[in-house]
Design a protein around this motif. Structure first.
Motif, PDB file in Angstrom:
ATOM      1  N   TYR A 468     -11.618  49.572  41.338  1.00 64.92           N
ATOM      2  CA  TYR A 468     -12.410  48.877  42.358  1.00 64.92           C
ATOM      3  C   TYR A 468     -13.633  49.724  42.701  1.00 64.92           C
ATOM      4  CZ  TYR A 468     -10.179  52.261  45.471  1.00 64.92           C
ATOM      5  OH  TYR A 468      -9.737  53.431  46.050  1.00 64.92           O
ATOM      6  N   ARG A 469     -14.617  49.054  43.297  1.00 73.01           N
ATOM      7  CA  ARG A 469     -15.775  49.769  43.835  1.00 73.01           C
ATOM      8  C   ARG A 469     -15.690  49.724  45.352  1.00 73.01           C
ATOM      9  NH1 ARG A 469     -18.002  46.441  39.953  1.00 73.01           N
ATOM     10  NH2 ARG A 469     -18.885  47.464  38.110  1.00 73.01           N
ATOM     11  N   THR A 470     -15.823  50.869  45.975  1.00 69.86           N
ATOM     12  CA  THR A 470     -15.920  50.909  47.433  1.00 69.86           C
ATOM     13  C   THR A 470     -17.401  50.855  47.785  1.00 69.86           C
ATOM     14  OG1 THR A 470     -13.876  52.160  47.723  1.00 69.86           O
ATOM     15  CG2 THR A 470     -15.463  52.243  49.511  1.00 69.86           C
ATOM     16  N   ILE A 471     -17.825  49.724  48.365  1.00 79.55           N
ATOM     17  CA  ILE A 471     -19.233  49.570  48.751  1.00 79.55           C
ATOM     18  C   ILE A 471     -19.390  49.836  50.253  1.00 79.55           C
ATOM     19  CG2 ILE A 471     -19.741  47.941  46.899  1.00 79.55           C
ATOM     20  CD1 ILE A 471     -19.600  45.685  49.012  1.00 79.55           C
ATOM     21  N   THR A 472     -20.533  50.386  50.616  1.00 80.90           N
ATOM     22  CA  THR A 472     -20.828  50.658  52.025  1.00 80.90           C
ATOM     23  C   THR A 472     -21.729  49.552  52.559  1.00 80.90           C
ATOM     24  OG1 THR A 472     -20.649  53.035  51.663  1.00 80.90           O
ATOM     25  CG2 THR A 472     -21.820  52.305  53.645  1.00 80.90           C
ATOM     26  N   VAL A 473     -21.246  48.859  53.564  1.00 74.08           N
ATOM     27  CA  VAL A 473     -21.981  47.745  54.170  1.00 74.08           C
ATOM     28  C   VAL A 473     -22.678  48.246  55.433  1.00 74.08           C
ATOM     29  CG1 VAL A 473     -21.795  45.452  55.211  1.00 74.08           C
ATOM     30  CG2 VAL A 473     -20.334  46.075  53.264  1.00 74.08           C
ATOM     31  N   GLU A 474     -24.003  48.118  55.444  1.00 70.33           N
ATOM     32  CA  GLU A 474     -24.789  48.583  56.584  1.00 70.33           C
ATOM     33  C   GLU A 474     -25.314  47.398  57.399  1.00 70.33           C
ATOM     34  OE1 GLU A 474     -24.759  51.582  57.281  1.00 70.33           O
ATOM     35  OE2 GLU A 474     -25.092  52.926  55.573  1.00 70.33           O
ATOM     36  N   LEU A 501     -21.956  50.631  63.207  1.00 69.76           N
ATOM     37  CA  LEU A 501     -21.602  49.325  62.639  1.00 69.76           C
ATOM     38  C   LEU A 501     -21.289  49.408  61.142  1.00 69.76           C
ATOM     39  CD1 LEU A 501     -24.309  47.103  64.420  1.00 69.76           C
ATOM     40  CD2 LEU A 501     -21.919  47.469  65.083  1.00 69.76           C
ATOM     41  N   ARG A 502     -21.345  50.628  60.603  1.00 69.17           N
ATOM     42  CA  ARG A 502     -21.125  50.807  59.170  1.00 69.17           C
ATOM     43  C   ARG A 502     -19.687  50.427  58.804  1.00 69.17           C
ATOM     44  NH1 ARG A 502     -23.097  56.216  58.128  1.00 69.17           N
ATOM     45  NH2 ARG A 502     -25.119  55.158  57.957  1.00 69.17           N
ATOM     46  N   ASP A 503     -19.524  49.783  57.645  1.00 67.87           N
ATOM     47  CA  ASP A 503     -18.187  49.377  57.191  1.00 67.87           C
ATOM     48  C   ASP A 503     -18.118  49.531  55.670  1.00 67.87           C
ATOM     49  OD1 ASP A 503     -15.627  48.472  57.288  1.00 67.87           O
ATOM     50  OD2 ASP A 503     -16.106  46.427  57.923  1.00 67.87           O
ATOM     51  N   ASP A 527     -27.075  39.754  58.648  1.00 70.95           N
ATOM     52  CA  ASP A 527     -28.113  40.790  58.585  1.00 70.95           C
ATOM     53  C   ASP A 527     -27.658  42.043  57.821  1.00 70.95           C
ATOM     54  OD1 ASP A 527     -26.229  41.639  60.376  1.00 70.95           O
ATOM     55  OD2 ASP A 527     -27.621  42.134  61.999  1.00 70.95           O
ATOM     56  N   ALA A 528     -26.500  41.995  57.186  1.00 71.91           N
ATOM     57  CA  ALA A 528     -25.947  43.173  56.496  1.00 71.91           C
ATOM     58  C   ALA A 528     -26.570  43.362  55.127  1.00 71.91           C
ATOM     59  CB  ALA A 528     -24.432  43.026  56.358  1.00 71.91           C
TER      60      ALA A 528
END
Length: 579
Positions: A468-474, A501-503, A527-528
């Motif tokens: 899997y890829r762990t992506i950072t959602v800003e 708000l980072r996830d 808006d992410a």
């Protein structure tokens, strides 16, 4: 003589020791004396010829050792005119004579008794006035291989070690693995090579870096001898516990193996077989044991040697070193161009999923899967091992996968395949029957998906299914209701992210990241955006999830009816109390 009778007899020696020794110290006497009597019986028939050959070669001033080995018909000998029976003829000098007898053995045997620290125990027994009585007990029992097979002897040693470990509150399971688990592992590493192994005169090597008393190596040898008596298996091993090492070495001596190939020491910090690779390997490393004692050496090898060393892919957390043994075995695989290798290793559940993307554990799994080394994982029943009741898994790893297995991993859920033992041994309450071993071996050999009783027990996946890829959602940092924009550098003109708000999201490797983002994230936070610089690839093997079968809840009507009955009973009981 059966195993239980034999071990009961040996255990009766404890009656002599009681009072002068603590229970936890019994093993220091009984184990080396058992080994001594075994070696004594093995050499009995050829002893006169060995003594004659020794004298003849001494008279000619010729180094005698090679000739003595040939005459003895073993990989060891003894040049003392004494043996266990003759020692009994001189009670007053038992101590000096026993020392003399021990010094008459060839060097490898003397090393065995040095590991037992046997001379110190002889001295203590002598001072307690017990030496003659203990030696006499052992001189009365016949441990010749014609009476007690190597297999039986191995079981006796294991039972004694388990008993002594229980008495001293040690972990018996650190020293050996249940025999039926070893038989399963041996079946799995050999099954795909049955045709090659059946050829006359074939020679193969097998290695166990956590050899214990040598059980895995012994059973592998028995398997090959049973299937092809003309084949030869050269065994290698390494063991950290001195007593286990001594027993393993003695066992290999009796079987004619080259015991210089059994190394002593910590496999992780001092590889006893550097630059050596093997055809087959087996290991049951300690579960959940930290590697802090050897951290300095392991980190040095990781950082300075990288992939030229054993630990290039990564290091697990210090609290559990089992994955270091996995890497060690991978580094010991015979190269593909020389025929390749296969090994089986017992691990607990932690190496399947511990550690997120980028962690040492995940990087090790990534290396194994991206290099197409993992053939199968077999989930065993709980309560299978002497020192733990937790779930355990056998990993089968190979760099010579057959064509139909390439790019694939087979998961086999054998957690329901067990029978209850007549008598529990420590934490071990369950065992695999011969039928269970055959069923698991057949599932592995056929490489097919299968169900039993409506539940999956064998499933096959692409290697990439575990990645899997762990992506950072800003999301934007806001001030006065407006996004804050960077003023200089790389962020100039770009919206700045709000760390609060980072996830993160885990996106399966076989899914497009942008499609996933549009489908799963944007509908909820329009808006992410994704910070691609922080994306990491990870691997985990959620074994149990792949065998989960949904059980629908009971109908509400049935639950309501049951609750009504319970309420009615409670009201009736309250009425009786009030009455």
């Amino acid at each position: 003589m059966n195993q239980q009778t034999l071990s009961a007899f040996i255990w009766s020696v404890a009656d002599l020791l009681r009072g002068d020794y603590k229970q936890s110290e019994y093993g220091r006497i009984i184990l080396p004396f058992t080994v001594l009597r075994r070696l004594d019986c093995v050499l009995e028939a050829t002893k006169p010829a060995v003594l004659a050959e020794y004298q003849a070669k001494r008279n000619l001033d010729i180094p005698p050792d090679p000739f003595l080995l040939r005459v003895a018909g073993q990989s060891f000998f003894n040049i003392s005119p004494l043996d266990m029976k003759k020692l009994m003829g001189d009670q007053d000098h038992i101590s000096q004579n026993l020392y003399s007898y021990l010094n008459g053995f060839s060097p490898e045997v003397r090393d065995v008794f040095e590991r037992f620290e046997f001379h110190a125990q002889i001295d203590r027994l002598s001072k307690a006035g017990l030496l003659y009585q203990v030696a006499e007990k052992f001189s009365q029992i016949d441990l010749h291989p014609d009476r007690v097979s190597n297999h039986q002897m191995g079981l006796v040693f294991e039972e004694l070690i388990r008993k002594f470990a229980e008495l001293s509150n040690e972990t018996a399971g650190e020293h050996f693995t249940p025999r039926e688990v070893i038989r399963l592992m041996v079946n799995l590493i050999f099954i795909e090579d049955d045709e090659i192994l059946s050829r006359p005169g074939v020679v193969r090597t097998i290695y166990d870096p956590t050899a214990g008393t040598g059980g895995m190596l012994s059973i592998a040898g028995e398997y090959l001898e049973e299937h092809n008596p003309k084949a030869r298996l050269t065994v290698y091993g390494q063991e950290l516990n001195p007593e286990s090492y001594a027993i393993c070495k003695a066992d290999m001596l009796i079987k004619g193996q080259d015991v210089s190939k059994i190394a002593f020491g910590n496999t992780l910090s001092e590889d006893g077989h550097p630059a050596t690779t093997f055809d087959y390997m087996l290991s049951n490393p300690p579960f959940g044991v930290e590697w802090k004692k050897v951290e300095k050496e392991v980190r040095r090898e990781h950082e300075t040697e990288g992939y030229d060393g054993r630990f290039g892919p990564g290091l697990p957390r210090v609290s559990d070193g089992s994955m270091l043994f996995l890497l060690h075995l991978i580094a010991k695989m015979r190269p593909v161009e020389e025929g390749g290798a296969r090994f089986g290793i017992v691990l607990n559940g932690s190496p399947l999923f511990t550690g997120g993307a980028g962690s040492g554990e995940s990087e090790i799994r990534r290396y194994v899967l991206e290099n197409d080394l993992l053939e199968a994982i077999i989930g065993l029943p709980t309560d299978m091992f002497y020192n733990t009741g937790i779930s355990t898994y056998v990993w089968i790893v190979s760099n010579k996968k057959p064509a139909h297995r390439k790019g694939k991993v087979q998961l086999i859920d054998a957690s329901g395949m067990w029978q209850k033992m007549r008598k529990s041994l420590g934490s071990k309450r369950k065992e695999l029957s011969e039928e269970h071993i055959a069923d698991i071996t057949r599932l592995f050999g056929s490489f097919t998906e299968a169900d039993a009783d409506g539940k999956p027990i064998s499933r096959i996946f692409n290697n990439s299914a575990f990645g899997y890829r762990t992506i950072t959602v800003e999301r934007p940092l806001m001030e006065d209701g407006k996004p804050v924009v960077g003023q200089k550098g790389k962020t100039k003109g770009k919206k700045l992210p709000d760390p609060k708000l980072r996830d993160t999201e885990n996106v399966p490797l076989d899914q497009d990241v942008e499609d996933y983002f549009r489908r799963e994230v944007l509908p909820h936070v329009p808006d992410a955006w994704i910070d691609h610089d922080k994306t990491k690839v990870g691997y985990e093997i959620p074994f149990n999830r792949h065998f989960y079968v949904f059980q629908p809840p009971r109908p509400l009507e049935a639950i309501d009816a049951e609750l009504t009955q319970v309420v009615s009973r409670i009201q009736a009981m309250l009425g009786e109390i009030a009455g």
